[in-house]
Design a protein around this motif. Structure first.
Motif, PDB file in Angstrom:
ATOM      1  N   ASN A  84       6.785  -5.123 -11.303  1.00 43.59           N
ATOM      2  CA  ASN A  84       5.593  -4.495 -11.887  1.00 43.59           C
ATOM      3  C   ASN A  84       4.348  -5.052 -11.201  1.00 43.59           C
ATOM      4  O   ASN A  84       3.538  -5.747 -11.813  1.00 43.59           O
ATOM      5  CB  ASN A  84       5.562  -4.776 -13.398  1.00 43.59           C
ATOM      6  N   ASP A  85       4.213  -4.775  -9.918  1.00 42.63           N
ATOM      7  CA  ASP A  85       3.127  -5.344  -9.124  1.00 42.63           C
ATOM      8  C   ASP A  85       2.641  -4.310  -8.114  1.00 42.63           C
ATOM      9  O   ASP A  85       3.262  -3.257  -7.928  1.00 42.63           O
ATOM     10  CB  ASP A  85       3.590  -6.621  -8.407  1.00 42.63           C
ATOM     11  N   LEU A  86       1.534  -4.628  -7.467  1.00 43.46           N
ATOM     12  CA  LEU A  86       0.899  -3.663  -6.568  1.00 43.46           C
ATOM     13  C   LEU A  86       1.724  -3.398  -5.322  1.00 43.46           C
ATOM     14  O   LEU A  86       1.778  -2.260  -4.837  1.00 43.46           O
ATOM     15  CB  LEU A  86      -0.506  -4.147  -6.187  1.00 43.46           C
ATOM     16  N   ILE A  87       2.372  -4.422  -4.765  1.00 42.49           N
ATOM     17  CA  ILE A  87       3.181  -4.193  -3.566  1.00 42.49           C
ATOM     18  C   ILE A  87       4.307  -3.215  -3.876  1.00 42.49           C
ATOM     19  O   ILE A  87       4.561  -2.271  -3.113  1.00 42.49           O
ATOM     20  CB  ILE A  87       3.734  -5.523  -3.014  1.00 42.49           C
ATOM     21  N   SER A  88       4.989  -3.402  -5.002  1.00 31.40           N
ATOM     22  CA  SER A  88       6.055  -2.473  -5.390  1.00 31.40           C
ATOM     23  C   SER A  88       5.508  -1.065  -5.580  1.00 31.40           C
ATOM     24  O   SER A  88       6.133  -0.078  -5.178  1.00 31.40           O
ATOM     25  CB  SER A  88       6.726  -2.962  -6.677  1.00 31.40           C
ATOM     26  N   ALA A  89       4.319  -0.972  -6.198  1.00 33.20           N
ATOM     27  CA  ALA A  89       3.702   0.345  -6.420  1.00 33.20           C
ATOM     28  C   ALA A  89       3.315   1.002  -5.107  1.00 33.20           C
ATOM     29  O   ALA A  89       3.478   2.224  -4.929  1.00 33.20           O
ATOM     30  CB  ALA A  89       2.484   0.199  -7.327  1.00 33.20           C
ATOM     31  N   LEU A  90       2.800   0.222  -4.158  1.00 32.89           N
ATOM     32  CA  LEU A  90       2.433   0.777  -2.854  1.00 32.89           C
ATOM     33  C   LEU A  90       3.671   1.277  -2.110  1.00 32.89           C
ATOM     34  O   LEU A  90       3.649   2.344  -1.480  1.00 32.89           O
ATOM     35  CB  LEU A  90       1.708  -0.274  -2.015  1.00 32.89           C
ATOM     36  N   LEU A  91       4.753   0.518  -2.176  1.00 30.66           N
ATOM     37  CA  LEU A  91       5.980   0.933  -1.497  1.00 30.66           C
ATOM     38  C   LEU A  91       6.552   2.197  -2.127  1.00 30.66           C
ATOM     39  O   LEU A  91       7.051   3.083  -1.421  1.00 30.66           O
ATOM     40  CB  LEU A  91       7.001  -0.208  -1.540  1.00 30.66           C
ATOM     41  N   ALA A  92       6.464   2.299  -3.455  1.00 33.97           N
ATOM     42  CA  ALA A  92       6.934   3.510  -4.129  1.00 33.97           C
ATOM     43  C   ALA A  92       6.082   4.712  -3.742  1.00 33.97           C
ATOM     44  O   ALA A  92       6.600   5.812  -3.476  1.00 33.97           O
ATOM     45  CB  ALA A  92       6.913   3.304  -5.639  1.00 33.97           C
ATOM     46  N   ALA A  93       4.757   4.506  -3.691  1.00 35.31           N
ATOM     47  CA  ALA A  93       3.861   5.592  -3.297  1.00 35.31           C
ATOM     48  C   ALA A  93       4.109   6.003  -1.856  1.00 35.31           C
ATOM     49  O   ALA A  93       4.049   7.190  -1.505  1.00 35.31           O
ATOM     50  CB  ALA A  93       2.406   5.161  -3.494  1.00 35.31           C
ATOM     51  N   GLN A  94       4.399   5.021  -1.004  1.00 37.26           N
ATOM     52  CA  GLN A  94       4.699   5.330   0.398  1.00 37.26           C
ATOM     53  C   GLN A  94       5.943   6.208   0.505  1.00 37.26           C
ATOM     54  O   GLN A  94       5.974   7.177   1.270  1.00 37.26           O
ATOM     55  CB  GLN A  94       4.907   4.037   1.186  1.00 37.26           C
ATOM     56  N   ARG A  95       6.965   5.887  -0.254  1.00 35.12           N
ATOM     57  CA  ARG A  95       8.202   6.677  -0.211  1.00 35.12           C
ATOM     58  C   ARG A  95       7.949   8.104  -0.720  1.00 35.12           C
ATOM     59  O   ARG A  95       8.483   9.065  -0.178  1.00 35.12           O
ATOM     60  CB  ARG A  95       9.285   6.002  -1.055  1.00 35.12           C
ATOM     61  N   ASP A  96       7.097   8.222  -1.743  1.00 35.77           N
ATOM     62  CA  ASP A  96       6.813   9.544  -2.304  1.00 35.77           C
ATOM     63  C   ASP A  96       6.025  10.414  -1.333  1.00 35.77           C
ATOM     64  O   ASP A  96       6.297  11.616  -1.191  1.00 35.77           O
ATOM     65  CB  ASP A  96       6.037   9.410  -3.618  1.00 35.77           C
ATOM     66  N   GLU A  97       5.016   9.801  -0.683  1.00 35.94           N
ATOM     67  CA  GLU A  97       4.123  10.587   0.178  1.00 35.94           C
ATOM     68  C   GLU A  97       4.688  10.779   1.576  1.00 35.94           C
ATOM     69  O   GLU A  97       4.537  11.846   2.180  1.00 35.94           O
ATOM     70  CB  GLU A  97       2.747   9.914   0.248  1.00 35.94           C
ATOM     71  N   GLY A  98       5.279   9.727   2.115  1.00 33.83           N
ATOM     72  CA  GLY A  98       5.889   9.839   3.437  1.00 33.83           C
ATOM     73  C   GLY A  98       4.917   9.988   4.582  1.00 33.83           C
ATOM     74  O   GLY A  98       5.332  10.301   5.704  1.00 33.83           O
ATOM     75  N   ARG A  99       3.620   9.776   4.325  1.00 35.43           N
ATOM     76  CA  ARG A  99       2.624   9.962   5.395  1.00 35.43           C
ATOM     77  C   ARG A  99       2.064   8.647   5.911  1.00 35.43           C
ATOM     78  O   ARG A  99       1.206   8.627   6.784  1.00 35.43           O
ATOM     79  CB  ARG A  99       1.465  10.818   4.893  1.00 35.43           C
ATOM     80  N   VAL A 100       2.526   7.526   5.324  1.00 40.06           N
ATOM     81  CA  VAL A 100       2.019   6.209   5.702  1.00 40.06           C
ATOM     82  C   VAL A 100       3.197   5.337   6.126  1.00 40.06           C
ATOM     83  O   VAL A 100       4.221   5.283   5.439  1.00 40.06           O
ATOM     84  CB  VAL A 100       1.271   5.551   4.521  1.00 40.06           C
ATOM     85  N   SER A 101       3.072   4.667   7.268  1.00 39.03           N
ATOM     86  CA  SER A 101       4.175   3.868   7.801  1.00 39.03           C
ATOM     87  C   SER A 101       4.247   2.501   7.113  1.00 39.03           C
ATOM     88  O   SER A 101       3.304   2.068   6.436  1.00 39.03           O
ATOM     89  CB  SER A 101       3.988   3.665   9.306  1.00 39.03           C
ATOM     90  N   ARG A 102       5.346   1.806   7.314  1.00 41.34           N
ATOM     91  CA  ARG A 102       5.495   0.462   6.766  1.00 41.34           C
ATOM     92  C   ARG A 102       4.432  -0.477   7.336  1.00 41.34           C
ATOM     93  O   ARG A 102       3.860  -1.291   6.614  1.00 41.34           O
ATOM     94  CB  ARG A 102       6.891  -0.088   7.088  1.00 41.34           C
ATOM     95  N   ASP A 103       4.164  -0.392   8.640  1.00 41.01           N
ATOM     96  CA  ASP A 103       3.143  -1.245   9.255  1.00 41.01           C
ATOM     97  C   ASP A 103       1.770  -0.987   8.641  1.00 41.01           C
ATOM     98  O   ASP A 103       0.970  -1.917   8.476  1.00 41.01           O
ATOM     99  CB  ASP A 103       3.083  -1.017  10.765  1.00 41.01           C
ATOM    100  N   GLU A 104       1.491   0.274   8.299  1.00 43.54           N
ATOM    101  CA  GLU A 104       0.207   0.584   7.673  1.00 43.54           C
ATOM    102  C   GLU A 104       0.122   0.008   6.267  1.00 43.54           C
ATOM    103  O   GLU A 104      -0.936  -0.483   5.848  1.00 43.54           O
ATOM    104  CB  GLU A 104      -0.013   2.093   7.654  1.00 43.54           C
ATOM    105  N   VAL A 105       1.219   0.029   5.521  1.00 44.54           N
ATOM    106  CA  VAL A 105       1.238  -0.589   4.192  1.00 44.54           C
ATOM    107  C   VAL A 105       1.030  -2.095   4.318  1.00 44.54           C
ATOM    108  O   VAL A 105       0.274  -2.705   3.554  1.00 44.54           O
ATOM    109  CB  VAL A 105       2.561  -0.286   3.458  1.00 44.54           C
ATOM    110  N   LEU A 106       1.694  -2.714   5.283  1.00 46.25           N
ATOM    111  CA  LEU A 106       1.527  -4.148   5.527  1.00 46.25           C
ATOM    112  C   LEU A 106       0.065  -4.478   5.826  1.00 46.25           C
ATOM    113  O   LEU A 106      -0.500  -5.428   5.276  1.00 46.25           O
ATOM    114  CB  LEU A 106       2.428  -4.577   6.688  1.00 46.25           C
ATOM    115  N   ASN A 107      -0.557  -3.695   6.680  1.00 38.56           N
ATOM    116  CA  ASN A 107      -1.968  -3.912   6.999  1.00 38.56           C
ATOM    117  C   ASN A 107      -2.852  -3.744   5.766  1.00 38.56           C
ATOM    118  O   ASN A 107      -3.791  -4.523   5.547  1.00 38.56           O
ATOM    119  CB  ASN A 107      -2.409  -2.956   8.103  1.00 38.56           C
TER     120      ASN A 107
END
Length: 405
Positions: free
Chosen positions: A214-237
């Motif tokens: 229940n944290d922001l990193i988990s939420a960002l990764l979930a949003a990334q999977r849903d949208e599919g328009r942002v890469s893992r490196d971009e989430v890391l940045n």
């Protein structure tokens, strides 16, 4: 009280302010005099906006961009880990690229998430105040201003408590990225911080992918999977950039608040008696002594604005200490008063598409901190020499010895 920029003609004799001088006083009579004469002043860097309405308009003007790599280029950084991190930051992009990255953060970083964090912030403030209460003189930055936003950020991101000390050094040092000109060990410290954060956060993302929390990193990764328009490196940045923004500016704003209240002890006592004034106190502190003294934009094209010709590539600087005390936008602007509802928001968070994503979190941290401190302790007074951050970039005390009550 609000203000709308009007096409007031600029006098032939435009004021000049040497904001590049390390000893320049942003709250000097020279600034007030220049503001009374003109909405902007010339400087060695570019035109400096001194009035609120013009500053607010220009921060939202699509003809001004965030400058891409210009700010990092000005620091003389052209390659390496720091350059690679900075040029990929969300703040360096405009238009569709910026919207794509920002939409991911806004989907994950919700108001509910910040409100859920408030009890943790309050508990940390109480714990840190226990120590301050037990000593005659505290070093406020080390004892409170630094650990509170650090703990809040780590809790938000899901960083284990045993790693807070490591994060403290990294997130403090990465904040010096705009201070390379001061030399010394600054470049090495910033590079070590960027490398350390990238390695740690990358490993943490892998753990959160396997076991979401229940944290922001988990939420960002979930949003990334849903949208599919942002890469893992971009989430890391994005995560490393959030760490850079969330810790450094807030710790300096907390210290700026203590300096301000040391000069206005009656306002501190009033806050202690009337906790309902906490939200207004936060806004007044940010208006009076903003941690971001300058907000920079760069012209994407040639254009004319209220008598000033702005050339493509030129730097435009909004001077927040001046705009926050503009009598056209605020009643009694030279009076620090937490009882006055200020309807005109501070400009230190920027404006338009680039409004700071962490503004709500910063307000929550400041509000909870001031509530606890003012309820439990008497007014702060400065108890020794204060050292200050260099005036370029985020500004505030680095060392602040205080005695309370």
């Amino acid at each position: 009280m609000t203000s709308t920029a009007s096409p007031e003609p600029v006098t032939d004799d435009v004021p000049f302010l040497d904001i590049a001088d390390p000893n320049f006083d942003f709250n000097s009579s020279a600034v007030a005099s220049a503001q009374a004469k003109s909405w902007y002043a010339e400087s060695p860097v570019g035109p400096v906006v001194l009035r609120y309405a013009e500053g607010q308009e220009l921060l939202r003007d699509p003809r001004l961009g965030h400058g891409g790599t210009r700010l990092i280029d000005m620091q003389g950084i052209t390659e390496g880990p720091v350059y690679d991190w900075y040029v990929s930051m969300i703040v360096t992009f405009d238009g569709e690229e910026h919207r794509r990255l920002r939409s991911l953060v806004t989907k994950a970083f919700t108001v509910r998430m910040i409100n859920d964090l408030r009890p943790f912030i309050r508990a940390q403030a109480e714990r840190l105040t226990d120590h301050i209460e037990s000593v005659d003189v505290c070093e406020f930055v080390d004892d409170f201003g630094n650990p509170l936003p650090l703990a809040a950020m780590c809790q938000l991101l899901g960083v284990p408590g045993e790693d807070y000390a490591t994060f403290k050094n990294w997130t403090m040092d990465i904040g010096l990225v705009l201070s390379f000109a001061h030399g010394g060990d600054v470049p090495a410290r910033v590079e070590a911080a960027v490398v350390g954060l990238y390695d740690y956060v990358g490993a943490l993302m892998d753990r959160k992918s396997a076991e979401p929390g229940n944290d922001l990193i988990s939420a960002l990764l979930a949003a990334q999977r849903d949208e599919g328009r942002v890469s893992r490196d971009e989430v890391l940045n994005l995560i490393v950039t959030l760490m850079f923004a969330a810790h450094d500016a807030t710790r300096h704003q907390l210290a700026n608040a203590m300096v301000t209240f040391s000069q206005h002890p009656d306002q501190w006592r009033l806050l202690g008696r009337r906790p309902e004034l906490a939200a207004q106190a936060v806004e007044e502190v940010m208006r009076w002594s903003p941690s971001a003294r300058t907000v920079l934009r760069w012209a994407e094209e040639d254009f004319d604005y209220h008598g000033l010709h702005i050339t493509k590539g030129e730097t435009v600087i909004v001077m927040t200490p001046a705009t926050h005390r503009d009598p056209r936008a605020y009643r009694n602007p030279d009076s620090f008063d937490i009882t006055v509802p200020r309807q005109t928001p501070p400009l230190q968070f920027g404006g338009g598409p680039h409004t700071c994503l962490g503004a709500a979190l910063a307000r929550a941290e400041l509000g909870e901190a001031l509530l606890v401190l003012a309820r439990r302790l008497g007014p702060p007074s400065i108890a020794g020499p204060v050292t200050w951050r260099p005036p370029i970039g985020i500004y505030g005390p680095e060392m602040l010895p205080l005695r309370f009550g």
